[in-house]
Design a protein around this motif. Structure first.
Motif, mmCIF file in Angstrom:
data_model
loop_
_atom_site.group_PDB
_atom_site.id
_atom_site.type_symbol
_atom_site.label_atom_id
_atom_site.label_comp_id
_atom_site.label_asym_id
_atom_site.label_seq_id
_atom_site.Cartn_x
_atom_site.Cartn_y
_atom_site.Cartn_z
ATOM 1 N N PHE A 134 46.135 19.234 16.043
ATOM 2 C CA PHE A 134 45.270 20.405 16.025
ATOM 3 C C PHE A 134 46.016 21.654 16.479
ATOM 4 O O PHE A 134 45.895 22.726 15.875
ATOM 5 C CB PHE A 134 44.043 20.155 16.907
ATOM 6 C CG PHE A 134 43.134 21.326 17.022
ATOM 7 C CD1 PHE A 134 42.300 21.683 15.973
ATOM 8 C CD2 PHE A 134 43.103 22.087 18.179
ATOM 9 C CE1 PHE A 134 41.457 22.774 16.086
ATOM 10 C CE2 PHE A 134 42.263 23.178 18.294
ATOM 11 C CZ PHE A 134 41.447 23.522 17.238
ATOM 12 N N MET A 135 46.809 21.532 17.532
ATOM 13 C CA MET A 135 47.565 22.681 18.032
ATOM 14 C C MET A 135 48.646 23.118 17.035
ATOM 15 O O MET A 135 48.872 24.314 16.859
ATOM 16 C CB MET A 135 48.194 22.353 19.389
ATOM 17 C CG MET A 135 47.179 22.151 20.496
ATOM 18 S SD MET A 135 46.070 23.547 20.730
ATOM 19 C CE MET A 135 47.183 24.732 21.425
ATOM 20 N N ALA A 136 49.284 22.162 16.365
ATOM 21 C CA ALA A 136 50.302 22.513 15.372
ATOM 22 C C ALA A 136 49.670 23.247 14.197
ATOM 23 O O ALA A 136 50.202 24.258 13.720
ATOM 24 C CB ALA A 136 51.020 21.251 14.894
ATOM 25 N N LEU A 137 48.525 22.770 13.733
ATOM 26 C CA LEU A 137 47.839 23.456 12.637
ATOM 27 C C LEU A 137 47.316 24.820 13.080
ATOM 28 O O LEU A 137 47.325 25.775 12.303
ATOM 29 C CB LEU A 137 46.698 22.594 12.104
ATOM 30 C CG LEU A 137 47.137 21.328 11.369
ATOM 31 C CD1 LEU A 137 45.923 20.478 11.002
ATOM 32 C CD2 LEU A 137 47.942 21.665 10.145
ATOM 33 N N GLY A 138 46.881 24.925 14.326
ATOM 34 C CA GLY A 138 46.454 26.210 14.858
ATOM 35 C C GLY A 138 47.598 27.214 14.908
ATOM 36 O O GLY A 138 47.406 28.398 14.650
ATOM 37 N N SER A 179 50.041 32.117 12.685
ATOM 38 C CA SER A 179 51.180 32.839 12.142
ATOM 39 C C SER A 179 50.802 33.692 10.934
ATOM 40 O O SER A 179 51.533 34.620 10.586
ATOM 41 C CB SER A 179 52.297 31.864 11.751
ATOM 42 O OG SER A 179 51.907 31.090 10.637
ATOM 43 N N PHE A 180 49.678 33.414 10.296
ATOM 44 C CA PHE A 180 49.250 34.181 9.136
ATOM 45 C C PHE A 180 48.176 35.218 9.475
ATOM 46 O O PHE A 180 47.544 35.771 8.586
ATOM 47 C CB PHE A 180 48.723 33.247 8.042
ATOM 48 C CG PHE A 180 49.819 32.527 7.321
ATOM 49 C CD1 PHE A 180 50.551 33.163 6.336
ATOM 50 C CD2 PHE A 180 50.131 31.222 7.648
ATOM 51 C CE1 PHE A 180 51.570 32.507 5.676
ATOM 52 C CE2 PHE A 180 51.138 30.549 6.994
ATOM 53 C CZ PHE A 180 51.864 31.193 6.013
ATOM 54 N N ARG A 181 47.982 35.512 10.754
ATOM 55 C CA ARG A 181 46.947 36.466 11.137
ATOM 56 C C ARG A 181 47.317 37.871 10.664
ATOM 57 O O ARG A 181 48.480 38.245 10.666
ATOM 58 C CB ARG A 181 46.734 36.456 12.642
ATOM 59 C CG ARG A 181 47.906 37.005 13.412
ATOM 60 C CD ARG A 181 47.749 36.805 14.911
ATOM 61 N NE ARG A 181 48.770 37.497 15.644
ATOM 62 C CZ ARG A 181 50.018 37.114 15.765
ATOM 63 N NH1 ARG A 181 50.414 36.017 15.184
ATOM 64 N NH2 ARG A 181 50.894 37.825 16.453
ATOM 65 N N ASP A 182 46.352 38.612 10.220
ATOM 66 C CA ASP A 182 46.492 40.021 9.870
ATOM 67 C C ASP A 182 47.481 40.275 8.735
ATOM 68 O O ASP A 182 48.063 41.343 8.644
ATOM 69 C CB ASP A 182 46.879 40.823 11.120
ATOM 70 C CG ASP A 182 46.511 42.289 10.993
ATOM 71 O OD1 ASP A 182 45.528 42.587 10.300
ATOM 72 O OD2 ASP A 182 47.222 43.130 11.573
#
Length: 67
Positions: free
Chosen positions: A30-34, A39-42
């Motif tokens: 879950f943390m790796a996918l988070g 990393s793709f925010r904004d």
């Protein structure tokens, strides 16, 4: 001996697996996918000026957001 009976025999001899490890592995995934999502925010806002320049150069209207 069939494959299924071999798997059952192996799991009987493996012992008890603590549920803590399943939770820890799930949490790590879950943390790796988070981190990937973070990393793709904004990304859309970083390229808004480029999209507007492309739309102006090609005679289209560029609208942001919504469907």
């Amino acid at each position: 001996m069939t494959f299924l009976s071999t798997v059952f025999a192996a799991t009987e001899n493996a012992g008890h697996v603590d549920g803590f490890w399943f939770g820890l592995i799930a949490f790590a995934i879950f943390m790796a996918l988070g981190a990937v999502v973070w990393s793709f925010r904004d990304v859309a806002n970083r390229h808004a000026a480029k999209a507007d320049a492309y739309a102006a150069a090609h005679g289209g209207s560029q609208q942001h957001g919504g469907h």
